[in-house]
Design an enzyme around this catalytic site. Structure first.
Site, PDB file in Angstrom:
ATOM      1  N   LYS A 130      -7.436 -22.815   3.199  1.00  0.00           N
ATOM      2  CA  LYS A 130      -8.722 -22.775   3.896  1.00  0.00           C
ATOM      3  C   LYS A 130      -8.590 -23.397   5.290  1.00  0.00           C
ATOM      4  O   LYS A 130      -9.147 -22.884   6.271  1.00  0.00           O
ATOM      5  CB  LYS A 130      -9.780 -23.510   3.076  1.00  0.00           C
ATOM      6  CG  LYS A 130     -11.194 -23.334   3.571  1.00  0.00           C
ATOM      7  CD  LYS A 130     -12.190 -24.028   2.642  1.00  0.00           C
ATOM      8  CE  LYS A 130     -12.262 -23.356   1.283  1.00  0.00           C
ATOM      9  NZ  LYS A 130     -13.310 -23.948   0.419  1.00  0.00           N
TER      10      LYS A 130
ATOM     11  N   HIS B 163     -17.994 -23.015   1.121  1.00  0.00           N
ATOM     12  CA  HIS B 163     -18.029 -22.912  -0.345  1.00  0.00           C
ATOM     13  C   HIS B 163     -18.165 -21.452  -0.757  1.00  0.00           C
ATOM     14  O   HIS B 163     -19.103 -20.767  -0.349  1.00  0.00           O
ATOM     15  CB  HIS B 163     -19.213 -23.721  -0.882  1.00  0.00           C
ATOM     16  CG  HIS B 163     -19.232 -23.848  -2.375  1.00  0.00           C
ATOM     17  ND1 HIS B 163     -18.649 -24.920  -3.021  1.00  0.00           N
ATOM     18  CD2 HIS B 163     -19.752 -23.055  -3.343  1.00  0.00           C
ATOM     19  CE1 HIS B 163     -18.824 -24.779  -4.331  1.00  0.00           C
ATOM     20  NE2 HIS B 163     -19.481 -23.643  -4.548  1.00  0.00           N
ATOM     21  N   SER B 164     -17.215 -20.974  -1.562  1.00  0.00           N
ATOM     22  CA  SER B 164     -17.278 -19.597  -2.056  1.00  0.00           C
ATOM     23  C   SER B 164     -18.161 -19.531  -3.291  1.00  0.00           C
ATOM     24  O   SER B 164     -18.047 -20.362  -4.198  1.00  0.00           O
ATOM     25  CB  SER B 164     -15.874 -19.084  -2.381  1.00  0.00           C
ATOM     26  OG  SER B 164     -15.099 -19.012  -1.210  1.00  0.00           O
TER      27      SER B 164
ATOM     28  N   ARG C  99     -18.491 -27.872   4.845  1.00  0.00           N
ATOM     29  CA  ARG C  99     -17.970 -27.366   3.576  1.00  0.00           C
ATOM     30  C   ARG C  99     -18.124 -25.851   3.578  1.00  0.00           C
ATOM     31  O   ARG C  99     -19.236 -25.335   3.748  1.00  0.00           O
ATOM     32  CB  ARG C  99     -18.741 -27.964   2.395  1.00  0.00           C
ATOM     33  CG  ARG C  99     -18.494 -27.288   1.042  1.00  0.00           C
ATOM     34  CD  ARG C  99     -17.092 -27.494   0.544  1.00  0.00           C
ATOM     35  NE  ARG C  99     -16.861 -26.852  -0.749  1.00  0.00           N
ATOM     36  CZ  ARG C  99     -15.674 -26.700  -1.302  1.00  0.00           C
ATOM     37  NH1 ARG C  99     -14.594 -27.144  -0.664  1.00  0.00           N
ATOM     38  NH2 ARG C  99     -15.540 -26.117  -2.479  1.00  0.00           N
TER      39      ARG C  99
ATOM     40  N   ARG D  73       0.875  -1.178   0.000  1.00  0.00           N
ATOM     41  CA  ARG D  73       0.000   0.000   0.000  1.00  0.00           C
ATOM     42  C   ARG D  73       0.913   1.228   0.000  1.00  0.00           C
ATOM     43  O   ARG D  73       1.645   1.446  -0.952  1.00  0.00           O
ATOM     44  CB  ARG D  73      -0.952  -0.046   1.214  1.00  0.00           C
ATOM     45  CG  ARG D  73      -2.106   0.966   1.117  1.00  0.00           C
ATOM     46  CD  ARG D  73      -3.062   0.808   2.306  1.00  0.00           C
ATOM     47  NE  ARG D  73      -4.148   1.767   2.231  1.00  0.00           N
ATOM     48  CZ  ARG D  73      -4.070   3.002   2.737  1.00  0.00           C
ATOM     49  NH1 ARG D  73      -2.979   3.401   3.350  1.00  0.00           N
ATOM     50  NH2 ARG D  73      -5.096   3.830   2.629  1.00  0.00           N
TER      51      ARG D  73
ATOM     52  N   ASP E 228      -5.385 -15.449  -4.518  1.00  0.00           N
ATOM     53  CA  ASP E 228      -6.582 -15.804  -3.746  1.00  0.00           C
ATOM     54  C   ASP E 228      -6.835 -14.709  -2.722  1.00  0.00           C
ATOM     55  O   ASP E 228      -6.041 -14.502  -1.810  1.00  0.00           O
ATOM     56  CB  ASP E 228      -6.379 -17.151  -3.047  1.00  0.00           C
ATOM     57  CG  ASP E 228      -7.672 -17.734  -2.494  1.00  0.00           C
ATOM     58  OD1 ASP E 228      -8.630 -16.960  -2.271  1.00  0.00           O
ATOM     59  OD2 ASP E 228      -7.734 -18.958  -2.280  1.00  0.00           O
TER      60      ASP E 228
ATOM     61  N   ARG F 139      -9.629 -14.457  -0.845  1.00  0.00           N
ATOM     62  CA  ARG F 139     -10.672 -14.820   0.118  1.00  0.00           C
ATOM     63  C   ARG F 139     -10.194 -14.686   1.563  1.00  0.00           C
ATOM     64  O   ARG F 139      -9.035 -14.885   1.874  1.00  0.00           O
ATOM     65  CB  ARG F 139     -11.146 -16.252  -0.145  1.00  0.00           C
ATOM     66  CG  ARG F 139     -11.978 -16.385  -1.393  1.00  0.00           C
ATOM     67  CD  ARG F 139     -12.308 -17.823  -1.696  1.00  0.00           C
ATOM     68  NE  ARG F 139     -11.116 -18.588  -2.071  1.00  0.00           N
ATOM     69  CZ  ARG F 139     -11.146 -19.855  -2.462  1.00  0.00           C
ATOM     70  NH1 ARG F 139     -12.296 -20.505  -2.501  1.00  0.00           N
ATOM     71  NH2 ARG F 139     -10.028 -20.481  -2.803  1.00  0.00           N
TER      72      ARG F 139
ATOM     73  N   HIS G  14      -4.391   4.637   7.717  1.00  0.00           N
ATOM     74  CA  HIS G  14      -4.059   5.224   9.015  1.00  0.00           C
ATOM     75  C   HIS G  14      -5.235   6.004   9.602  1.00  0.00           C
ATOM     76  O   HIS G  14      -5.393   6.075  10.825  1.00  0.00           O
ATOM     77  CB  HIS G  14      -2.850   6.150   8.869  1.00  0.00           C
ATOM     78  CG  HIS G  14      -1.568   5.424   8.620  1.00  0.00           C
ATOM     79  ND1 HIS G  14      -1.029   5.263   7.365  1.00  0.00           N
ATOM     80  CD2 HIS G  14      -0.723   4.793   9.468  1.00  0.00           C
ATOM     81  CE1 HIS G  14       0.102   4.587   7.458  1.00  0.00           C
ATOM     82  NE2 HIS G  14       0.306   4.288   8.714  1.00  0.00           N
TER      83      HIS G  14
END
EC number: 4.1.99.12
Length: 397
Positions: free
Chosen positions: A355, A252-253, A250, A26, A327, A329, A141
């Site tokens: 995960k 699940h996305s 499970r 960033r 990824d 997520r 910030h």
């Protein structure tokens, strides 16, 4: 290298200054941060002398509205969306620039009886408006200062100042560590503050519960809302959840193309159906359906990634070409939902080691990984091999 969030909170409550660093990808910068209500002239002078950056005052949207602090510009083109308001001085200041008078303006901002007419515009104090949800919405910030103030039980406002080296260049982490050691200051990261809030605060709200008959069996559908970003998630629950016994789970996305349209580019739809069948056969379990389309990049960006895959890029390269991690997520919200359902131990239906790590990191015990590999087809074989080779998915070919 970095200190604990709890240590930083204690120091702030004592009226001390701390250093807050953001991510390398960033701004890769550090700011001095203090509570606004403890921003004495000495604190302001320290920031001016050793920080050398712009002294700003992060505040809430409510305070900005109350004091009619309009945005500095109508169209914000700053790459990080820093929400400056018009600058101000308290009405009884002279030039407004001294450490003493800037402190006076800051304290006037916090006065519960303050009104818009108490301040001259423009001035030498620069309010910044923090997004609702704090660092969980925007990892800046501005939000960190307001979040830390709240965690201290103080008025939700802070004082921040970028730290610049004597040669005029920005201080990076190694430089910031030296400054922290020189002045005996605690130094934390926004990333750690995000994780601290996720661990300590409940960020999901249970909204509704209904019975849902499906072609795979009858489930209890429980709807949740993420109170930070408003996203809605659903848990399909079979049978009774017994906290001390492992539950078949499970996570699940969402995959609109695979789950609904039957896309052959991925294995999401078959995995969803197989998981529901296994939970039905087990007689007890949870399928958690998370709104994290395209491994977290969203539907349109996923389609853009597909376009890049048609040009020869693999699924990881396509994400990176679009400026995203492989990824994106996050499993913290899912973990909170599982905890709300009473799940503490699980047999996790997954091929994804990340995960497992993500859920364990939020206090859940994964006692067994239950493989969920679907047969490959000519459309998704490269996709699956890429997940195996580059993302470490536990697959067999």
């Amino acid at each position: 290298m970095f200190d604990m969030i709890e240590e930083a909170i204690y120091e702030l409550m004592q009226g001390k200054v701390i250093i807050v660093c953001d991510d390398e990808d960033r701004e890769n910068e550090g700011d001095f941060v203090a509570l606004a209500e403890k921003a004495t002239p000495e604190v302001i002078n320290f920031m001016i002398k050793y920080g050398r950056g712009l002294v700003c005052v992060p505040i809430t949207e409510e305070l900005a509205d109350k004091l009619d602090l309009a945005p500095m510009v109508n169209h914000n083109t700053d790459s990080h969306g820093t929400a400056f308001t018009v600058s101000i001085d308290y009405k009884s200041t002279t030039t407004g620039i001294s450490a003493y008078e800037r402190s006076m303006t800051i304290q006037a901002l916090l006065d519960p009886n303050a009104k818009a007419s108490d301040f001259k515009r423009p001035g030498h104090v620069f309010p910044l408006v923090a997004k609702k949800g704090g660092v969980l919405r925007r990892a800046g910030h501005t939000e960190a200062a307001v979040d830390l103030a709240r965690l201290c039980g103080a008025k939700p406002a802070g004082v921040i100042c970028e730290i610049i080296k004597e040669d005029g260049t920005m201080a990076r982490v190694s430089d910031l560590r030296k400054i922290a050691d020189e002045f005996d200051l605690k130094m934390i990261t926004i990333k750690d503050l995000i994780e601290y809030r996720r661990r300590k605060e409940k960020l999901v709200k249970r909204e509704v519960e209904v019975m849902l008959p499906t072609e795979f069996g009858k489930f209890k559908a429980i709807g949740y809302t993420n109170i930070v970003d408003g996203k809605e998630h659903v848990a399909l629950v079979k049978g009774e959840i017994i906290p001390d016994e492992p539950t078949l789970v499970r996570v699940h996305s969402e995959c609109l193309t695979g789950d609904v349209f039957g896309s052959c580019r991925c294995d999401c739809g078959p995995q969803l159906h197989a998981a529901l069948r296994q939970i039905e056969e087990e007689g007890r379990g949870v399928l958690l359906y998370m709104r994290q389309e395209g491994r977290g990049i969203g539907l349109i960006n996923k389609l853009r990634a597909y376009k890049l895959q048609e040009q020869g890029y693999d699924t990881v390269e396509a994400n990176e070409r679009l400026g995203f991690p492989a990824d994106l997520r996050d499993y913290g919200i899912g973990a909170q939902i599982l905890k709300d359902l009473g799940v503490t131990k699980m047999r996790l239906l997954t091929n994804n080691p990340r995960k497992i790590t993500g859920l364990k990191g939020h206090g859940l015990e994964v006692v067994e990984r239950v493989p969920l590999q679907m047969p490959a087809n000519k459309e998704n074989e490269k996709y699956l091999r890429t997940k195996y080779e580059k993302l470490g998915h536990m697959l067999h070919f």
